[in-house]
Design a protein around this motif. Structure first.
Motif, PDB file in Angstrom:
ATOM      1  N   LYS A 215       0.833  -1.213   0.000  1.00  0.00           N
ATOM      2  CA  LYS A 215       0.000   0.000   0.000  1.00  0.00           C
ATOM      3  C   LYS A 215       0.862   1.256   0.000  1.00  0.00           C
ATOM      4  O   LYS A 215       0.494   2.277  -0.575  1.00  0.00           O
ATOM      5  N   ARG A 216       2.036   1.168   0.597  1.00  0.00           N
ATOM      6  CA  ARG A 216       2.956   2.307   0.663  1.00  0.00           C
ATOM      7  C   ARG A 216       3.783   2.463  -0.611  1.00  0.00           C
ATOM      8  O   ARG A 216       4.586   3.381  -0.733  1.00  0.00           O
ATOM      9  N   GLY A 217       3.627   1.539  -1.555  1.00  0.00           N
ATOM     10  CA  GLY A 217       4.341   1.635  -2.819  1.00  0.00           C
ATOM     11  C   GLY A 217       5.623   0.831  -2.885  1.00  0.00           C
ATOM     12  O   GLY A 217       6.453   1.046  -3.773  1.00  0.00           O
ATOM     13  N   ILE A 218       5.799  -0.117  -1.981  1.00  0.00           N
ATOM     14  CA  ILE A 218       7.005  -0.938  -1.945  1.00  0.00           C
ATOM     15  C   ILE A 218       6.706  -2.272  -2.632  1.00  0.00           C
ATOM     16  O   ILE A 218       5.713  -2.926  -2.324  1.00  0.00           O
ATOM     17  N   SER A 219       7.571  -2.656  -3.568  1.00  0.00           N
ATOM     18  CA  SER A 219       7.409  -3.980  -4.176  1.00  0.00           C
ATOM     19  C   SER A 219       8.055  -5.000  -3.241  1.00  0.00           C
ATOM     20  O   SER A 219       9.184  -4.807  -2.772  1.00  0.00           O
ATOM     21  N   VAL A 220       7.316  -6.069  -2.951  1.00  0.00           N
ATOM     22  CA  VAL A 220       7.725  -7.054  -1.948  1.00  0.00           C
ATOM     23  C   VAL A 220       7.656  -8.462  -2.530  1.00  0.00           C
ATOM     24  O   VAL A 220       6.691  -8.809  -3.207  1.00  0.00           O
ATOM     25  N   SER A 221       8.668  -9.247  -2.262  1.00  0.00           N
ATOM     26  CA  SER A 221       8.634 -10.685  -2.517  1.00  0.00           C
ATOM     27  C   SER A 221       8.978 -11.387  -1.216  1.00  0.00           C
ATOM     28  O   SER A 221       9.509 -10.765  -0.286  1.00  0.00           O
ATOM     29  N   THR A 222       8.681 -12.680  -1.152  1.00  0.00           N
ATOM     30  CA  THR A 222       8.988 -13.459   0.048  1.00  0.00           C
ATOM     31  C   THR A 222       9.705 -14.744  -0.326  1.00  0.00           C
ATOM     32  O   THR A 222       9.586 -15.245  -1.443  1.00  0.00           O
ATOM     33  N   MET A 223      10.430 -15.252   0.646  1.00  0.00           N
ATOM     34  CA  MET A 223      11.077 -16.546   0.542  1.00  0.00           C
ATOM     35  C   MET A 223      10.860 -17.232   1.882  1.00  0.00           C
ATOM     36  O   MET A 223      11.004 -16.599   2.925  1.00  0.00           O
ATOM     37  N   LYS A 224      10.465 -18.490   1.865  1.00  0.00           N
ATOM     38  CA  LYS A 224      10.170 -19.198   3.109  1.00  0.00           C
ATOM     39  C   LYS A 224      10.987 -20.478   3.194  1.00  0.00           C
ATOM     40  O   LYS A 224      11.112 -21.197   2.221  1.00  0.00           O
ATOM     41  N   HIS A 225      11.504 -20.732   4.390  1.00  0.00           N
ATOM     42  CA  HIS A 225      12.223 -21.973   4.642  1.00  0.00           C
ATOM     43  C   HIS A 225      11.232 -23.024   5.109  1.00  0.00           C
ATOM     44  O   HIS A 225      10.363 -22.746   5.938  1.00  0.00           O
ATOM     45  N   ALA A 226      11.345 -24.223   4.567  1.00  0.00           N
ATOM     46  CA  ALA A 226      10.531 -25.354   5.011  1.00  0.00           C
ATOM     47  C   ALA A 226      11.451 -26.345   5.702  1.00  0.00           C
ATOM     48  O   ALA A 226      12.507 -26.694   5.174  1.00  0.00           O
ATOM     49  N   HIS A 227      11.078 -26.764   6.890  1.00  0.00           N
ATOM     50  CA  HIS A 227      11.920 -27.674   7.659  1.00  0.00           C
ATOM     51  C   HIS A 227      11.798 -29.116   7.193  1.00  0.00           C
ATOM     52  O   HIS A 227      12.676 -29.918   7.397  1.00  0.00           O
TER      53      HIS A 227
ATOM     54  N   VAL B 286      13.267  -6.825  -6.358  1.00  0.00           N
ATOM     55  CA  VAL B 286      12.151  -5.988  -5.902  1.00  0.00           C
ATOM     56  C   VAL B 286      12.738  -5.021  -4.873  1.00  0.00           C
ATOM     57  O   VAL B 286      13.920  -5.081  -4.566  1.00  0.00           O
ATOM     58  N   ASP B 287      11.903  -4.137  -4.332  1.00  0.00           N
ATOM     59  CA  ASP B 287      12.395  -3.227  -3.294  1.00  0.00           C
ATOM     60  C   ASP B 287      12.807  -3.987  -2.040  1.00  0.00           C
ATOM     61  O   ASP B 287      13.829  -3.694  -1.430  1.00  0.00           O
ATOM     62  N   LEU B 288      11.989  -4.981  -1.639  1.00  0.00           N
ATOM     63  CA  LEU B 288      12.194  -5.671  -0.367  1.00  0.00           C
ATOM     64  C   LEU B 288      11.872  -7.150  -0.498  1.00  0.00           C
ATOM     65  O   LEU B 288      10.781  -7.523  -0.921  1.00  0.00           O
ATOM     66  N   LEU B 289      12.830  -7.987  -0.128  1.00  0.00           N
ATOM     67  CA  LEU B 289      12.628  -9.424  -0.037  1.00  0.00           C
ATOM     68  C   LEU B 289      12.545  -9.781   1.437  1.00  0.00           C
ATOM     69  O   LEU B 289      13.500  -9.554   2.188  1.00  0.00           O
ATOM     70  N   LEU B 290      11.391 -10.302   1.853  1.00  0.00           N
ATOM     71  CA  LEU B 290      11.199 -10.745   3.238  1.00  0.00           C
ATOM     72  C   LEU B 290      11.418 -12.250   3.285  1.00  0.00           C
ATOM     73  O   LEU B 290      10.789 -12.996   2.541  1.00  0.00           O
TER      74      LEU B 290
END
Length: 176
Positions: A27-39, A94-98
């Motif tokens: 909503k603030r205009g930041i492009s975001v992607s995610t990466m998740k670890h699976a155990h 992207v701007d931010l990778l979480l």
């Protein structure tokens, strides 16, 4: 691309936080992607489907594409599990990778902590942690503490810490 981890013990609420935080950042205009670890072993494919059969037959990578999305599956076979830093190289900038999980790796991280879990802080003695997100009882730490339920304040902290103000301003002014 800025990289920031969201980590904590199982059951702390990492995924719940991300599901609330991502829309606030977007909503603030930041492009975001995610990466998740699976155990555990996981599969994004379905037995019997062509792509599954390709992997079972020995293909190292299988890419599935459609008009709506594409997914690349890479079989490690006997190779060791890759580090988060190795996986980041496969992400489109992207701007931010979480990054959810990968709690023992060196990228900067926010710790999601709940006293009710009865677990110690992961961040103790680990300089890669930059803040604690918690609800209820506050842990003893020298790190900043942010209320886990205050999504706008968490987003503000991330924007400031990661220097994303410029990305937001350029999108507001149409220069991005």
């Amino acid at each position: 691309m800025k990289v920031l981890g969201i980590t904590g013990w199982s059951g702390a609420g990492k995924t719940t936080l991300l599901v609330k935080l991502i829309p606030e950042l977007v909503k603030r205009g930041i492009s975001v992607s995610t990466m998740k670890h699976a155990h555990h072993g996981f599969d994004v494919d379905q037995p019997g489907k062509d792509s599954y059969l390709h992997r079972e037959a020995g293909a190292t990578e299988v890419l599935i594409g459609s008009a709506r999305r594409w997914a690349l599956m890479h079989e490690l076979r006997d190779a060791s599990e890759p580090l988060a830093s190795e996986l980041v190289r496969h992400m489109t900038p992207v701007d931010l990778l979480l990054i959810e999980g990968f709690k023992r790796e060196n990228h900067e991280k926010l710790e999601v902590w709940r006293s009710a879990n009865g677990k110690e802080l992961l961040s103790t003695g680990d300089p890669s942690f930059i803040a604690i997100l918690c609800d209820g009882e506050r842990p003893v730490t020298s790190l900043p503490i942010i209320d886990l339920n205050d999504i706008p304040t968490i987003a503000d902290f991330i924007v400031r810490h990661c220097g994303l103000e410029e990305a937001i301003d350029s999108r507001r002014h149409g220069t991005a």
